[in-house]
Design a protein around this motif. Structure first.
Motif, mmCIF file in Angstrom:
data_model
loop_
_atom_site.group_PDB
_atom_site.id
_atom_site.type_symbol
_atom_site.label_atom_id
_atom_site.label_comp_id
_atom_site.label_asym_id
_atom_site.label_seq_id
_atom_site.Cartn_x
_atom_site.Cartn_y
_atom_site.Cartn_z
ATOM 1 N N PHE A 139 7.565 -4.777 9.367
ATOM 2 C CA PHE A 139 8.549 -4.841 8.273
ATOM 3 C C PHE A 139 8.526 -3.561 7.442
ATOM 4 C CE2 PHE A 139 8.093 -9.750 7.962
ATOM 5 C CZ PHE A 139 8.892 -9.909 9.079
ATOM 6 N N LEU A 140 7.330 -3.093 7.105
ATOM 7 C CA LEU A 140 7.211 -1.890 6.281
ATOM 8 C C LEU A 140 7.702 -0.660 7.030
ATOM 9 C CD1 LEU A 140 3.785 -2.554 4.537
ATOM 10 C CD2 LEU A 140 6.084 -2.847 3.593
ATOM 11 N N ARG A 141 7.460 -0.621 8.314
ATOM 12 C CA ARG A 141 7.912 0.506 9.137
ATOM 13 C C ARG A 141 9.442 0.527 9.203
ATOM 14 N NH1 ARG A 141 7.353 5.143 10.306
ATOM 15 N NH2 ARG A 141 7.163 5.819 12.420
ATOM 16 N N VAL A 142 10.044 -0.628 9.376
ATOM 17 C CA VAL A 142 11.503 -0.721 9.467
ATOM 18 C C VAL A 142 12.150 -0.431 8.110
ATOM 19 C CG1 VAL A 142 13.418 -2.345 9.820
ATOM 20 C CG2 VAL A 142 11.515 -2.279 11.438
ATOM 21 N N SER A 143 11.537 -0.903 7.027
ATOM 22 C CA SER A 143 12.148 -0.759 5.696
ATOM 23 C C SER A 143 12.017 0.632 5.126
ATOM 24 C CB SER A 143 11.554 -1.778 4.735
ATOM 25 O OG SER A 143 10.197 -1.471 4.479
ATOM 26 N N GLY A 144 11.088 1.433 5.600
ATOM 27 C CA GLY A 144 10.953 2.804 5.123
ATOM 28 C C GLY A 144 9.866 2.957 4.081
ATOM 29 N N LYS A 145 9.613 4.200 3.757
ATOM 30 C CA LYS A 145 8.523 4.551 2.844
ATOM 31 C C LYS A 145 8.724 4.006 1.433
ATOM 32 C CE LYS A 145 7.555 8.795 5.295
ATOM 33 N NZ LYS A 145 8.672 9.441 5.942
ATOM 34 N N ARG A 146 9.948 3.827 1.031
ATOM 35 C CA ARG A 146 10.255 3.435 -0.341
ATOM 36 C C ARG A 146 9.658 2.071 -0.709
ATOM 37 N NH1 ARG A 146 13.923 4.310 -4.745
ATOM 38 N NH2 ARG A 146 13.138 2.785 -6.214
ATOM 39 N N PHE A 182 9.611 -2.050 -10.797
ATOM 40 C CA PHE A 182 10.083 -2.981 -9.778
ATOM 41 C C PHE A 182 9.360 -2.737 -8.454
ATOM 42 C CE2 PHE A 182 12.993 -4.264 -6.380
ATOM 43 C CZ PHE A 182 13.169 -5.591 -6.719
ATOM 44 N N ASP A 183 9.194 -1.476 -8.075
ATOM 45 C CA ASP A 183 8.477 -1.150 -6.836
ATOM 46 C C ASP A 183 7.034 -1.640 -6.896
ATOM 47 O OD1 ASP A 183 10.703 0.178 -5.730
ATOM 48 O OD2 ASP A 183 10.158 2.035 -6.730
ATOM 49 N N LEU A 184 6.403 -1.479 -8.046
ATOM 50 C CA LEU A 184 5.024 -1.938 -8.209
ATOM 51 C C LEU A 184 4.933 -3.457 -8.054
ATOM 52 C CD1 LEU A 184 2.048 -1.437 -8.918
ATOM 53 C CD2 LEU A 184 2.711 -1.645 -11.319
ATOM 54 N N VAL A 185 5.871 -4.172 -8.637
ATOM 55 C CA VAL A 185 5.880 -5.629 -8.535
ATOM 56 C C VAL A 185 6.014 -6.063 -7.082
ATOM 57 C CG1 VAL A 185 7.248 -7.695 -9.082
ATOM 58 C CG2 VAL A 185 6.688 -6.054 -10.879
ATOM 59 N N VAL A 186 6.886 -5.406 -6.320
ATOM 60 C CA VAL A 186 7.062 -5.757 -4.911
ATOM 61 C C VAL A 186 5.779 -5.489 -4.133
ATOM 62 C CG1 VAL A 186 8.296 -5.153 -2.786
ATOM 63 C CG2 VAL A 186 9.553 -5.499 -4.910
ATOM 64 N N THR A 187 5.125 -4.369 -4.394
ATOM 65 C CA THR A 187 3.878 -4.039 -3.707
ATOM 66 C C THR A 187 2.808 -5.092 -3.985
ATOM 67 O OG1 THR A 187 4.391 -1.684 -3.848
ATOM 68 C CG2 THR A 187 2.106 -2.267 -3.427
ATOM 69 N N VAL A 188 2.663 -5.486 -5.239
ATOM 70 C CA VAL A 188 1.680 -6.514 -5.600
ATOM 71 C C VAL A 188 2.056 -7.856 -4.964
ATOM 72 C CG1 VAL A 188 0.728 -7.826 -7.538
ATOM 73 C CG2 VAL A 188 0.949 -5.349 -7.706
ATOM 74 N N ALA A 189 3.345 -8.187 -4.982
ATOM 75 C CA ALA A 189 3.795 -9.458 -4.393
ATOM 76 C C ALA A 189 3.538 -9.494 -2.888
ATOM 77 C CB ALA A 189 5.281 -9.675 -4.682
ATOM 78 N N LEU A 190 3.723 -8.371 -2.204
ATOM 79 C CA LEU A 190 3.424 -8.322 -0.772
ATOM 80 C C LEU A 190 1.944 -8.609 -0.519
ATOM 81 C CD1 LEU A 190 5.533 -5.234 0.373
ATOM 82 C CD2 LEU A 190 5.849 -7.605 1.114
ATOM 83 N N GLY A 191 1.080 -7.980 -1.303
ATOM 84 C CA GLY A 191 -0.358 -8.205 -1.150
ATOM 85 C C GLY A 191 -0.749 -9.635 -1.463
ATOM 86 N N SER A 192 -0.185 -10.182 -2.509
ATOM 87 C CA SER A 192 -0.485 -11.551 -2.893
ATOM 88 C C SER A 192 -0.009 -12.545 -1.833
ATOM 89 C CB SER A 192 0.183 -11.852 -4.239
ATOM 90 O OG SER A 192 -0.035 -13.178 -4.611
ATOM 91 N N THR A 193 1.179 -12.307 -1.312
ATOM 92 C CA THR A 193 1.724 -13.192 -0.265
ATOM 93 C C THR A 193 0.869 -13.115 0.992
ATOM 94 O OG1 THR A 193 3.939 -12.897 -1.161
ATOM 95 C CG2 THR A 193 3.787 -13.729 1.090
ATOM 96 N N LEU A 211 11.428 -11.654 3.170
ATOM 97 C CA LEU A 211 12.309 -11.779 2.007
ATOM 98 C C LEU A 211 11.996 -10.699 0.970
ATOM 99 C CD1 LEU A 211 14.476 -13.308 0.368
ATOM 100 C CD2 LEU A 211 12.607 -14.693 -0.558
ATOM 101 N N LEU A 212 10.732 -10.480 0.677
ATOM 102 C CA LEU A 212 10.353 -9.445 -0.288
ATOM 103 C C LEU A 212 10.815 -8.062 0.165
ATOM 104 C CD1 LEU A 212 6.765 -10.641 -1.216
ATOM 105 C CD2 LEU A 212 8.726 -10.510 -2.773
ATOM 106 N N VAL A 213 10.627 -7.761 1.440
ATOM 107 C CA VAL A 213 11.025 -6.455 1.967
ATOM 108 C C VAL A 213 12.544 -6.309 1.941
ATOM 109 C CG1 VAL A 213 11.064 -5.023 4.059
ATOM 110 C CG2 VAL A 213 8.932 -6.123 3.330
ATOM 111 N N VAL A 214 13.267 -7.352 2.334
ATOM 112 C CA VAL A 214 14.739 -7.300 2.327
ATOM 113 C C VAL A 214 15.257 -7.157 0.895
ATOM 114 C CG1 VAL A 214 16.826 -8.682 2.756
ATOM 115 C CG2 VAL A 214 15.072 -8.473 4.521
ATOM 116 N N MET A 215 14.677 -7.889 -0.038
ATOM 117 C CA MET A 215 15.111 -7.783 -1.439
ATOM 118 C C MET A 215 14.835 -6.381 -1.989
ATOM 119 S SD MET A 215 16.657 -10.514 -2.188
ATOM 120 C CE MET A 215 16.880 -10.176 -3.902
ATOM 121 N N GLN A 216 13.685 -5.823 -1.658
ATOM 122 C CA GLN A 216 13.364 -4.459 -2.083
ATOM 123 C C GLN A 216 14.393 -3.484 -1.520
ATOM 124 O OE1 GLN A 216 11.730 -2.973 -4.182
ATOM 125 N NE2 GLN A 216 10.969 -1.029 -3.476
ATOM 126 N N PHE A 217 14.701 -3.643 -0.244
ATOM 127 C CA PHE A 217 15.704 -2.782 0.393
ATOM 128 C C PHE A 217 17.059 -2.933 -0.301
ATOM 129 C CE2 PHE A 217 18.991 -1.780 3.448
ATOM 130 C CZ PHE A 217 18.553 -0.561 3.955
#
Length: 161
Positions: free
Chosen positions: A29-36, A44-55, A76-82
């Protein structure tokens, strides 16, 4: 009492199998979604990173969370971030809503007291950032800026010639 330390091999085997498979999905998922996705460019980016780890953690240790449901949550988290970053690149109004603007905290060696108070930054924190860049005191800095990602950028004054 012994169950507090070891509840059997089934749980350990599940953690290993689900962990490897979920990790592979997350990397994909991270490879497909890109470095961002993990860039931490703003709050917002920080929240997504923490949420990915927590999930990911919940999928590993909570047997009540099936792997498919956990992988769907990661997706879902990766798609929403994108989606959010896609929209913020295309709409200035949306971008301003999502990310904060950089804030000048010190100019020509003089602290901007109102900005510092509003951002809850102390003079000691500014001085620490200046020292990290090689300056000795507030007067050594032309500017100190609180960036959108929470870091302090320091522009040192040119040395006297």
């Amino acid at each position: 009492m012994a169950e507090m330390f070891f509840q059997g091999w089934d749980g350990i085997l599940r953690t290993l199998v689900v962990g490897v498979l979920t990790y592979a999905c997350l990397v994909l998922f991270l490879r497909v979604s890109g470095k961002r996705t993990l860039a931490k460019l703003n709050a917002f980016d920080l929240v997504v990173t923490v949420a990915l780890g927590s999930t990911f953690s919940a999928i590993l240790v909570q047997q009540s969370v099936p792997m498919a449901q956990g992988v769907a949550a990661l997706a879902l988290l990766v798609v929403m971030q994108f989606a959010v970053t896609w929209a913020s690149v295309r709409s200035g109004r949306f971008a301003r809503l999502i990310r904060s603007e950089p804030r000048l905290l010190l100019r020509h060696g003089a602290p901007c007291a109102g900005a510092m108070r509003a951002e809850r930054i102390t003079e000691e924190e500014i001085l620490s950032a200046i020292r990290a860049e090689g300056g000795r005191d507030l007067a050594a800095a032309e500017a100190v800026i609180l960036e959108s990602d929470g870091t302090l950028s320091v522009v040192l004054s040119p040395p006297p010639s």
